[in-house]
Design a protein around this motif. Structure first.
Motif, short mmCIF file in Angstrom:
data_model
loop_
_atom_site.label_atom_id
_atom_site.label_comp_id
_atom_site.label_asym_id
_atom_site.label_seq_id
_atom_site.Cartn_x
_atom_site.Cartn_y
_atom_site.Cartn_z
N ILE A 102 0.86 -1.18 0.00
CA ILE A 102 0.00 0.00 0.00
C ILE A 102 0.90 1.23 0.00
O ILE A 102 1.80 1.37 0.82
N GLY A 103 0.65 2.10 -0.97
CA GLY A 103 1.41 3.34 -1.10
C GLY A 103 0.49 4.44 -1.60
O GLY A 103 -0.68 4.19 -1.91
N ASP A 104 1.03 5.65 -1.71
CA ASP A 104 0.14 6.76 -2.04
C ASP A 104 0.72 7.80 -2.99
O ASP A 104 0.06 8.80 -3.28
N ASP A 105 1.93 7.59 -3.51
CA ASP A 105 2.48 8.67 -4.32
C ASP A 105 3.34 8.14 -5.47
O ASP A 105 3.51 6.93 -5.64
N ILE A 106 3.89 9.06 -6.21
CA ILE A 106 4.63 8.74 -7.44
C ILE A 106 5.75 7.75 -7.18
O ILE A 106 5.94 6.81 -7.96
#
Length: 184
Positions: A102-106
């Motif tokens: 799970i991640g959230d950015d470029i």
């Protein structure tokens, strides 16, 4: 791909935190973690699935949170999460397809595209939400990691059983807490 991942990897900033950084007048940095995410770690531990934290930030705050939750694999200052995840999977004798992230950015996109289970919080850019298997409904810092874990466990038919187990077991053994009544 197996029914459950053999490793769950997580970013921190924007997933376990709201992505903000709080500075004191002396320049110390603080982060706000959501305690609800700890249940995600506990559910995975109950199943014997290790958690690995991988963050680009180089801060002891993350290490302290990992220590509190007994997360043994905590990597800070990570420049290439895909390369590190590949290395960790090789050391564990598993493929990237056996891992969840799970991640959230470029800087998370390459790893999100390589794992078997991928997710992101609600407050993630659309171009990242479009590439993950589990786009979340919770914001980063509000239980997004726990939601990701619970979604995977529910899909595998494990969540209800784990809730039952964890709701009847005390995390801190009762006999380790000492209290004394005040004598009048």
């Amino acid at each position: 791909m197996s029914k459950l991942p053999k490793l769950v990897i997580t970013d921190i900033d924007g997933v376990w935190t709201d992505g903000g950084m709080y500075y004191t007048a002396d320049g110390d940095v603080m982060k706000r973690f959501c305690v609800k995410d700890g249940w995600g770690v506990l559910f995975l531990r109950e199943l014997g699935i290790p958690v690995a934290i991988m963050t680009g930030e180089n801060t002891r705050i993350v290490v302290k949170r990992a220590e509190k939750l007994k997360v043994e694999r905590c990597y800070i200052g990570v420049k290439d999460k895909l390369a590190l995840a590949t290395q960790v999977c090789e050391e564990m004798g598993i493929e990237l397809g056996d891992a969840a992230f799970i991640g959230d950015d470029i800087n998370d996109m390459a790893l999100l595209s390589a794992v078997g289970w991928s997710g992101c919080p609600l407050n993630t850019p659309r171009y990242i939400r479009d590439i993950v298997r589990y786009p979340g409904k919770m914001h980063g810092g509000d239980g997004a990691f726990r939601e990701f874990v619970e979604t995977i466990l529910a899909e595998a038919g494990e969540l209800d059983r784990l809730i039952k187990i964890c709701s009847t077991q005390c995390i801190i053994p009762r006999n380790s807490i000492k209290t004394e009544a005040k004598k009048s």
